[in-house]
Design an enzyme around this catalytic site. Structure first.
Site, PDB file in Angstrom:
ATOM      1  N   ASP A 151       0.820  -1.218   0.000  1.00 50.86           N
ATOM      2  CA  ASP A 151       0.000   0.000   0.000  1.00 50.86           C
ATOM      3  C   ASP A 151       0.857   1.273   0.000  1.00 50.86           C
ATOM      4  OD1 ASP A 151      -2.128  -1.828   0.393  1.00 50.86           O
ATOM      5  OD2 ASP A 151      -1.962  -1.640   2.573  1.00 50.86           O
ATOM      6  N   GLU A 211     -11.303   0.165  -3.555  1.00 48.10           N
ATOM      7  CA  GLU A 211     -10.486   0.679  -2.452  1.00 48.10           C
ATOM      8  C   GLU A 211      -9.255   1.364  -3.034  1.00 48.10           C
ATOM      9  OE1 GLU A 211      -9.398  -2.758  -0.100  1.00 48.10           O
ATOM     10  OE2 GLU A 211      -8.165  -3.601  -1.694  1.00 48.10           O
TER      11      GLU A 211
HETATM   12  O1  FUB Z   1      -3.322  -3.515   3.457  1.00 45.81           O
HETATM   13  C1  FUB Z   1      -4.644  -3.776   3.860  1.00 45.81           C
HETATM   14  C2  FUB Z   1      -5.600  -3.467   2.768  1.00 45.81           C
HETATM   15  O2  FUB Z   1      -5.289  -4.227   1.616  1.00 45.81           O
HETATM   16  C3  FUB Z   1      -5.547  -2.043   2.271  1.00 45.81           C
HETATM   17  O3  FUB Z   1      -6.142  -1.133   3.139  1.00 45.81           O
HETATM   18  C4  FUB Z   1      -6.219  -2.224   0.968  1.00 45.81           C
HETATM   19  O4  FUB Z   1      -6.094  -1.143   0.104  1.00 45.81           O
HETATM   20  C5  FUB Z   1      -5.543  -3.465   0.453  1.00 45.81           C
HETATM   21  O5  FUB Z   1      -4.318  -3.184  -0.171  1.00 45.81           O
END
Ligand code: FUB
Length: 326
Positions: free
Chosen positions: A14, A227
């Site tokens: 991320d 996301e």
């Molecule tokens: O790293 C945890 C979660 O996985 C993140 O918040 C999302 O974007 C995905 O990458």
């Protein structure tokens, strides 16, 4: 062609990259081993602290500045320090981070430092009115700062109504469905001058189909927001990019204002090894770079990811592609 992972002594994911004080600083999640079994709620992403990385050249040496914030430092957090981001304004540095509160609800916290490398001192409470995951900050040319956030399924965005009500029955792998039902989308709010709170009611942004001009629909899993929002500006236009989640693309959409609406414009990255995909885009020394992660180093373990970077280029229409020569 993939670049090497930025670091191999820890797992990182991320990546939120920014240029501060003439260096690229990367604010990643710090993945760790766990016995928690994989599920669609993301429980296996059980991270407990943040490191900061910095570098001054593509494929050059990377400095790990060590732990800059951990679960025990933050009174409101119970677990799962997920994807963070950082911002700089008026000589101060701010780390925005999502985590589950003591009730198991994802909120977004802020922590402050006088240095981009931290350590960061957290506020004792989450940002009032914040919810869900994946904060991405953006400071515009006029010094106004914005926070984009949100993620469906494990990120709980589908549980929220009117920025107020959390419906726990919508937790887990569910979202609106239907060819005529608008998709859920990312949230945005302007940040207060001191960067510690929202200066306005949280808004939902729209990603529009390039042909019809209508918002993307819930069944359009190849293109709808899932996301990992990111905002950057190129040639006076606002580029909103994000992960499509269960279809594993990094997609982008272009608009004229930080609030959008944004017109869907294509993909930046095809699926990588691993379930999640998450990125940032930054300009450094005249070139543009995509920071992203994959699970090649862990041989495909979804929650053990490694951050990489690649150069990207823009064509005459402002469309993004990966640079052929890396
Ligand atoms: O790293 C945890 C979660 O996985 C993140 O918040 C999302 O974007 C995905 O990458």
């Amino acid at each position: 062609m993939a670049s090497n992972p930025l670091v191999t002594h820890i797992y990182t994911a991320d990546p939120s990259a920014h240029v501060f004080e003439d260096k690229i600083y990367v604010y990643p999640s710090h993945d760790r081993e766990t016995d928690i079994k994989f599920n669609d709620n993301g429980d296996q992403y059980d991270m407990a602290d943040y490191h900061v990385l910095s570098l001054t050249e593509f494929n050059g040496p990377v400095t790990d500045h060590g732990v800059v914030l951990k679960t025990e430092d933050v009174p409101w957090v119970s677990k799962q320090l997920w994807a963070p981001d950082a911002a700089s304004k008026n000589g101060r540095y701010y780390l925005y981070f999502p985590a589950r509160d003591k009730q198991g609800i994802f909120r977004i916290g802020v922590a402050e430092s006088d240095k981009p490398s931290g350590p960061f001192k957290p506020d004792p409470e989450p940002i009032p009115g914040s919810y869900s995951i994946d904060p991405a900050s953006f400071v515009d040319d006029d010094n106004q700062a914005y926070l984009y956030f949100g993620g469906i399924w494990g990120g709980q965005l589908q549980c929220w109504k009117d920025n107020q009500t959390f419906d726990p029955s919508k937790s887990g792998p569910q979202e609106p469905t239907g060819a005529d039902v608008p998709a859920l989308s990312c949230r945005v709010a302007r940040l207060s001058e001191d960067m510690h709170s929202f200066a306005e009611e949280v808004r939902q942004i729209q990603v529009l189909d390039e042909q019809t001009g209508k918002p993307l629909m819930a069944d359009d899993h190849d293109r709808r927001f899932f996301e990992a929002p990111w905002m950057h500006k190129y040639n006076g236009k606002y580029y909103f990019s994000y992960s499509t989640g269960d279809t594993h693309f990094l997609a982008y959409a272009i608009g004229d204002l930080p609030y959008g609406p944004f017109t869907y414009s294509g993909r930046i990255l095809e699926p990588v090894v691993g379930w999640t995909t998450h990125h940032s885009i930054v300009q450094y020394k005249g070139k543009w770079y995509l920071f992203y992660h994959d699970c090649e180093l862990s041989k495909g373990v979804n929650h053990l990811r490694s951050v990489r970077m690649r150069e990207i280029v823009y064509d005459d229409q402002g469309k993004i592609s990966l640079a052929q020569k890396q």
